[in-house]
Design a protein around this motif. Structure first.
Motif, mmCIF file in Angstrom:
data_model
loop_
_atom_site.group_PDB
_atom_site.id
_atom_site.type_symbol
_atom_site.label_atom_id
_atom_site.label_comp_id
_atom_site.label_asym_id
_atom_site.label_seq_id
_atom_site.Cartn_x
_atom_site.Cartn_y
_atom_site.Cartn_z
ATOM 1 N N LEU A 359 0.858 -1.181 0.000
ATOM 2 C CA LEU A 359 0.000 0.000 0.000
ATOM 3 C C LEU A 359 0.895 1.232 0.000
ATOM 4 C CD1 LEU A 359 -2.514 -1.157 2.762
ATOM 5 C CD2 LEU A 359 -2.918 -1.163 0.295
ATOM 6 N N GLN A 360 1.094 1.823 -1.165
ATOM 7 C CA GLN A 360 2.060 2.897 -1.322
ATOM 8 C C GLN A 360 1.388 4.212 -1.700
ATOM 9 O OE1 GLN A 360 5.731 3.095 -1.164
ATOM 10 N NE2 GLN A 360 5.243 1.424 0.222
ATOM 11 N N LEU A 361 2.139 5.281 -1.522
ATOM 12 C CA LEU A 361 1.628 6.624 -1.803
ATOM 13 C C LEU A 361 2.706 7.437 -2.506
ATOM 14 C CD1 LEU A 361 -0.426 8.998 -1.369
ATOM 15 C CD2 LEU A 361 0.671 9.369 0.851
ATOM 16 N N VAL A 362 2.315 8.097 -3.590
ATOM 17 C CA VAL A 362 3.174 9.071 -4.258
ATOM 18 C C VAL A 362 2.652 10.450 -3.886
ATOM 19 C CG1 VAL A 362 3.969 10.006 -6.465
ATOM 20 C CG2 VAL A 362 3.728 7.533 -6.181
ATOM 21 N N PHE A 363 3.492 11.253 -3.245
ATOM 22 C CA PHE A 363 3.066 12.539 -2.714
ATOM 23 C C PHE A 363 2.987 13.600 -3.805
ATOM 24 C CE2 PHE A 363 4.867 10.315 0.907
ATOM 25 C CZ PHE A 363 3.943 10.571 1.904
ATOM 26 N N GLN A 364 2.213 14.647 -3.514
ATOM 27 C CA GLN A 364 2.039 15.748 -4.453
ATOM 28 C C GLN A 364 3.306 16.588 -4.583
ATOM 29 O OE1 GLN A 364 -1.222 18.294 -3.481
ATOM 30 N NE2 GLN A 364 -0.793 19.782 -5.085
ATOM 31 N N ASP A 365 3.969 16.840 -3.471
ATOM 32 C CA ASP A 365 5.148 17.710 -3.453
ATOM 33 C C ASP A 365 6.398 16.841 -3.343
ATOM 34 O OD1 ASP A 365 7.145 19.507 -3.028
ATOM 35 O OD2 ASP A 365 6.287 20.432 -1.248
ATOM 36 N N PRO A 366 7.080 16.565 -4.458
ATOM 37 C CA PRO A 366 8.200 15.633 -4.393
ATOM 38 C C PRO A 366 9.383 16.161 -3.599
ATOM 39 C CG PRO A 366 8.099 16.659 -6.556
ATOM 40 C CD PRO A 366 6.862 17.076 -5.817
ATOM 41 N N PHE A 367 9.642 17.481 -3.672
ATOM 42 C CA PHE A 367 10.809 18.006 -2.987
ATOM 43 C C PHE A 367 10.652 17.897 -1.485
ATOM 44 C CE2 PHE A 367 13.945 21.568 -2.148
ATOM 45 C CZ PHE A 367 15.033 20.825 -2.567
ATOM 46 N N GLY A 368 9.422 18.069 -0.996
ATOM 47 C CA GLY A 368 9.179 17.958 0.427
ATOM 48 C C GLY A 368 9.281 16.539 0.947
ATOM 49 N N SER A 369 9.167 15.543 0.060
ATOM 50 C CA SER A 369 9.214 14.143 0.486
ATOM 51 C C SER A 369 10.557 13.477 0.179
ATOM 52 C CB SER A 369 8.089 13.354 -0.191
ATOM 53 O OG SER A 369 8.265 13.323 -1.597
ATOM 54 N N LEU A 370 11.492 14.221 -0.430
ATOM 55 C CA LEU A 370 12.810 13.683 -0.738
ATOM 56 C C LEU A 370 13.840 14.326 0.172
ATOM 57 C CD1 LEU A 370 12.702 13.806 -4.663
ATOM 58 C CD2 LEU A 370 12.076 11.906 -3.171
ATOM 59 N N SER A 371 14.612 13.510 0.877
ATOM 60 C CA SER A 371 15.608 14.052 1.803
ATOM 61 C C SER A 371 16.705 14.779 1.031
ATOM 62 C CB SER A 371 16.234 12.927 2.632
ATOM 63 O OG SER A 371 17.313 13.434 3.404
ATOM 64 N N PRO A 372 16.983 16.051 1.374
ATOM 65 C CA PRO A 372 18.037 16.793 0.662
ATOM 66 C C PRO A 372 19.440 16.298 0.999
ATOM 67 C CG PRO A 372 17.195 18.108 2.486
ATOM 68 C CD PRO A 372 16.328 16.878 2.403
ATOM 69 N N ARG A 373 19.568 15.469 2.034
ATOM 70 C CA ARG A 373 20.879 14.992 2.482
ATOM 71 C C ARG A 373 21.264 13.647 1.883
ATOM 72 N NH1 ARG A 373 22.566 17.747 7.209
ATOM 73 N NH2 ARG A 373 21.002 19.224 7.970
ATOM 74 N N MET A 374 20.337 13.047 1.136
ATOM 75 C CA MET A 374 20.587 11.721 0.570
ATOM 76 C C MET A 374 20.653 11.797 -0.944
ATOM 77 S SD MET A 374 17.883 9.627 2.982
ATOM 78 C CE MET A 374 18.103 8.071 2.122
ATOM 79 N N THR A 375 21.495 10.936 -1.534
ATOM 80 C CA THR A 375 21.513 10.844 -2.986
ATOM 81 C C THR A 375 20.213 10.208 -3.463
ATOM 82 O OG1 THR A 375 22.524 8.641 -3.030
ATOM 83 C CG2 THR A 375 24.015 10.553 -2.995
ATOM 84 N N VAL A 376 19.916 10.408 -4.727
ATOM 85 C CA VAL A 376 18.702 9.842 -5.292
ATOM 86 C C VAL A 376 18.712 8.316 -5.188
ATOM 87 C CG1 VAL A 376 17.531 9.448 -7.500
ATOM 88 C CG2 VAL A 376 18.173 11.763 -6.818
ATOM 89 N N GLY A 377 19.878 7.721 -5.383
ATOM 90 C CA GLY A 377 19.972 6.263 -5.269
ATOM 91 C C GLY A 377 19.585 5.773 -3.894
ATOM 92 N N ARG A 378 20.037 6.450 -2.855
ATOM 93 C CA ARG A 378 19.689 6.051 -1.491
ATOM 94 C C ARG A 378 18.213 6.283 -1.208
ATOM 95 N NH1 ARG A 378 22.924 8.181 3.357
ATOM 96 N NH2 ARG A 378 21.493 6.680 4.300
ATOM 97 N N ILE A 379 17.684 7.386 -1.731
ATOM 98 C CA ILE A 379 16.264 7.683 -1.524
ATOM 99 C C ILE A 379 15.399 6.585 -2.124
ATOM 100 C CG2 ILE A 379 14.400 9.242 -2.232
ATOM 101 C CD1 ILE A 379 16.445 11.534 -1.993
ATOM 102 N N ILE A 380 15.714 6.204 -3.347
ATOM 103 C CA ILE A 380 14.899 5.218 -4.051
ATOM 104 C C ILE A 380 14.973 3.851 -3.380
ATOM 105 C CG2 ILE A 380 14.696 3.928 -6.227
ATOM 106 C CD1 ILE A 380 15.477 6.452 -7.685
ATOM 107 N N THR A 381 16.131 3.499 -2.852
ATOM 108 C CA THR A 381 16.310 2.158 -2.276
ATOM 109 C C THR A 381 16.035 2.097 -0.788
ATOM 110 O OG1 THR A 381 18.694 2.577 -1.976
ATOM 111 C CG2 THR A 381 17.999 1.541 -4.040
ATOM 112 N N GLU A 382 15.620 3.202 -0.195
ATOM 113 C CA GLU A 382 15.369 3.208 1.248
ATOM 114 C C GLU A 382 14.306 2.184 1.633
ATOM 115 O OE1 GLU A 382 14.913 6.616 4.727
ATOM 116 O OE2 GLU A 382 14.122 6.993 2.722
ATOM 117 N N GLY A 383 13.260 2.066 0.828
ATOM 118 C CA GLY A 383 12.223 1.076 1.111
ATOM 119 C C GLY A 383 12.730 -0.357 1.008
ATOM 120 N N LEU A 384 13.664 -0.596 0.088
ATOM 121 C CA LEU A 384 14.227 -1.944 -0.050
ATOM 122 C C LEU A 384 14.997 -2.344 1.204
ATOM 123 C CD1 LEU A 384 15.572 -1.883 -3.725
ATOM 124 C CD2 LEU A 384 13.486 -2.973 -2.878
ATOM 125 N N MET A 385 15.640 -1.403 1.862
ATOM 126 C CA MET A 385 16.393 -1.712 3.080
ATOM 127 C C MET A 385 15.473 -2.182 4.196
ATOM 128 S SD MET A 385 19.114 1.472 2.962
ATOM 129 C CE MET A 385 20.085 0.867 4.336
#
Length: 540
Positions: A359-385
Motif C-alpha cells: 500500500l504505497q503513496l506518491v506525494f504531491q510535493d516531491p521536494f518535500g518528500s525527498l531528503s536533501p541529504r541523501m543521494t537519489v539512489g539512497r532515496i529510491i532504495t530506502e524502502g528496499l532496506m
C-alpha cells in the motif's frame, strides 16, 4: 521601450559527483515594463534555474556567469546585502513547490507579514489588514480565520495561493511566476491568471512566467522563449509562435497531450481496498476566547477499489481528495471500516508496517518528500532496506538504476541530490521510489501536476504498462481532467468532503449530472491548451 530586465549570455553550471552539469547554456532574454514574457520547455530544460540564478538562489554547488541587468543594476555577482533590497520588493518570485517555501512552524499570517515588515516597515498590527486583503485577492476562503492557520492545515492549492499573496505583497516591479498554477485545480487556475492580469494592468508590473502549460502561455503571454537542454531554441511574439512554430521541438510541445484510454479490469476482479463510511475530522482546541473548531474533511465516503482498476478522484483544492487517499491507507486517524484483501486496517502504525509495501503513496510535493541529504539512489532504495534487507548494496544500486530508467531518467543520475533536478524530474524520482517496491495498491496524489505535457504522456503510459503487467490498482487524485480521463476507469467527484457524483469515466465526462461537475468540465475546457492539427514531427 528599454527592457526592465536584460539577460545576456547567462550560464548556470552545477558541480556534481559525476562532474560539471551545464543547466543553462548562454541564453539571452529581455523583459520590458508591463510585459508578460513566458519561458516554456520540458522539465530539466533549465527554465527555472535561469531565474534562480538572477535571484541569487542557486544551490551551493551552482555557479552563474554572464549578465542580468535590472534597471541597469547587475544582479549576477551582486552581494547578498544588496540583493535583499531587490528581491522580495522590486523582484519577487512565486515558487513551484509551496510546502518547501513556507515555514511549517509559523502561521501563514506571520509569514505574509515578513516582506511587509522588512520592505515597508509595517508593524504586525498594520500589516494584518493588508494580509487579509491579499488572501481575499488570491481566493483563500475565510481569510480572517485562515490568517492564523499553519501551512499543513491548508490544501496544496491553498498553499500555492498563499505564496502568490506573499509575492504580491509589496507591489513588485517584476513578478517571476515559476509554475504558479501547477498545484491548482482548473477553476482556481482561471481565477489566478485573471488576478495576475488585473494586478499587472493596475500596477504596471512585468511578469516572467515559467510554465509547461502552453494553454496558459497562449492566453497570458506577450512573448515566448522556448528552452530545450539549457538553450533557447525559439523566441517570438506569442501569436506568431503558435501560428507558425519554426523549431520541431516547439511543435512537439504544442502537440503533446495525454491520450488513449486504459483497458478496463475484468468484471470479476476482486476488491482489494474497501472503505465504508470513511470520515476524517480535524479539531482545533480553540483559544482563551475562541471556541473549538471542527472541520469534516472527509464526510462518510464509501469506495471499493478492484484489482487492476483506477479510480480517479477529482475536485477543487480543499475538497478532501488528498485526505481521503491518506485515510484509506490509514496514514492519518480516521473513522469507518477500511479493509485490504478482506483484512481490516487499523489506525495502529505498528500493525500497519508489514502492509506498507503493498500500500504505497506518491506525494504531491516531491521536494518535500525527498531528503536533501541523501543521494537519489539512497532515496529510491530506502524502502528496499526495510522490506528486502537481504539485498546487497550492489543489488540495491542496480535496482535503483532500473527504477530510474523506468520513469525516463538516466540511471547515472542516482548519484546526484534532489536539489540538482527540476521539479518534474523530482516527481519522477518520487514515482520511482514507489515503483521499486512493486506494490499492489498505489495512491497517486497529483503525480503529474509538476510535469510538462510530454512527460505526462510518458508517465501515463508507464502507469498503464505497470498496471497491466502487475495487476496494480490506483487511486489517482488530480485536478488535471485530461490526465484523469486517460488513466481512470471510474471517477469520484468530491466537494467539501463529500462525493457529489460518481460513475464510469466516459459517463462522467460526456454526461455529468451535477452542476458542480459541469463547472469543473467547463473550466477544464477553458484552460485546455492550444492544439494543432498537423502531427508532431520526430525529433532528431
Amino acid at each position: 521601450m528599454e527592457p526592465i530586465l536584460d539577460i545576456k549570455g547567462l550560464r548556470v553550471t552545477f558541480q556534481t559527483n559525476d562532474g560539471p552539469v551545464e543547466a543553462v547554456r548562454g541564453i539571452d532574454l529581455s523583459v520590458k515594463p508591463g510585459e508578460t514574457v513566458a519561458i516554456v520547455g520540458e522539465s530539466g530544460s533549465g527554465k527555472s534555474q535561469a531565474t534562480m540564478a538572477l535571484m541569487g538562489l542557486l544551490a551551493r554547488n551552482g555557479k552563474a556567469t554572464g549578465s542580468a541587468l535590472y534597471r541597469g543594476q547587475e544582479l549576477i555577482g551582486m552581494s547578498e546585502r544588496n540583493l535583499n533590497k531587490v528581491r522580495g520588493d522590486k523582484i519577487t518570485m512565486i515558487f513551484q513547490e509551496p510546502m518547501t517555501s513556507l515555514d511549517p512552524l509559523y502561521r501563514i499570517g506571520e509569514q505574509l507579514a515578513e516582506p511587509l515588515r522588512f520592505h515597508r516597515g509595517l508593524s504586525r498590527a498594520k500589516a494584518r489588514p493588508r494580509i487579509v486583503e491579499l488572501l481575499k485577492l488570491v481566493g483563500i476562503p475565510e481569510p480572517e480565520r485562515r490568517i492564523d492557520s499553519y501551512p499543513h492545515e491548508l490544501s496544496g492549492g491553498q498553499r500555492q495561493r498563499v505564496m502568490i499573496a506573499m509575492a504580491l505583497a509589496c507591489d513588485p516591479d517584476i513578478l517571476i511566476a515559476d509554475e504558479p498554477t501547477t498545484a491548482l485545480d482548473v477553476t482556481i487556475q482561471a481565477q489566478i491568471l485573471t488576478l495576475l492580469a488585473e494586478l499587472q494592468q493596475r500596477l504596471g508590473m512585468a511578469i516572467l512566467f515559467i510554465t509547461h502549460d502552453l494553454g496558459i502561455v497562449q492566453r497570458f503571454a506577450d512573448r515566448v522563449y522556448v528552452m530545450r537542454r539549457g538553450e533557447v531554441v525559439e523566441t517570438g511574439a506569442t501569436a506568431d509562435l503558435f501560428a507558425a512554430p519554426a523549431h520541431p521541438y516547439t511543435r512537439m510541445l504544442l502537440d503533446a497531450e495525454p491520450a488513449g484510454r486504459k483497458l478496463p479490469p475484468p468484471e470479476n476482479a476482486p476488491v482489494l481496498l474497501d472503505g465504508q463510511n470513511v470520515e476524517v475530522v480535524f479539531r482545533s482546541s480553540g483559544g482563551l476566547f475562541q471556541p473549538a473548531d471542527e472541520l469534516r474533511a472527509v464526510d462518510g465516503i464509501s469506495v471499493a477499489l478492484h484489482q487492476g482498476q483506477t479510480i480517479g478522484i477529482v475536485g477543487e483544492s480543499g475538497s478532501g481528495k488528498s485526505t481521503l487517499g491518506r485515510a484509506l491507507l490509514r496514514l492519518l486517524p480516521s473513522a469507518g471500516v477500511i479493509s485490504y484483501k478482506g483484512r481490516e486496517l487499523t489506525n495502529d502504525p505498528a500493525a500497519m508496517r508489514p502492509m506498507r509495501r503493498e500500500l504505497q503513496l506518491v506525494f504531491q510535493d516531491p521536494f518535500g518528500s525527498l531528503s536533501p541529504r541523501m543521494t537519489v539512489g539512497r532515496i529510491i532504495t530506502e524502502g528496499l532496506m526495510i522490506h528486502e534487507p537481504a539485498l546487497s548494496a550492489r543489488e540495491r544500486d542496480v535496482r535503483a538504476g532500473e527504477a530510474l530508467a523506468e520513469v525516463g531518467l538516466e540511471p547515472g543520475m542516482r548519484n546526484r541530490y534532489p536539489h540538482e533536478f527540476s521539479g518534474g524530474q523530482r516527481q519522477r524520482i518520487a514515482i520511482a521510489r514507489t515503483m521499486i517496491l512493486k506494490p499492489k495498491v498505489i495512491v497517486l496524489d497529483e503525480p503529474t501536476s509538476a510535469l510538462d505535457r510530454s512527460v505526462q504522456k510518458q508517465i501515463v503510459d508507464l502507469l498503464r504498462d505497470l498496471q497491466q503487467k502487475h495487476g496494480l490498482s490506483y487511486l489517482f487524485i488530480s485536478h488535471d481532467l485530461a490526465v484523469v480521463r486517460a488513466l481512470a476507469d471510474y471517477i469520484l467527484v468530491m466537494k467539501q468532503g463529500r462525493v457529489v457524483e460518481q460513475g464510469q469515466t466516459e459517463a462522467i465526462f460526456d454526461h455529468p449530472a451535477q452542476d458542480y461537475t459541469r463547472t469543473l468540465m467547463a473550466a477544464a475546457l477553458e484552460t485546455t491548451r492550444f492544439r494543432q492539427e498537423d502531427p508532431a514531427p520526430v525529433l532528431p
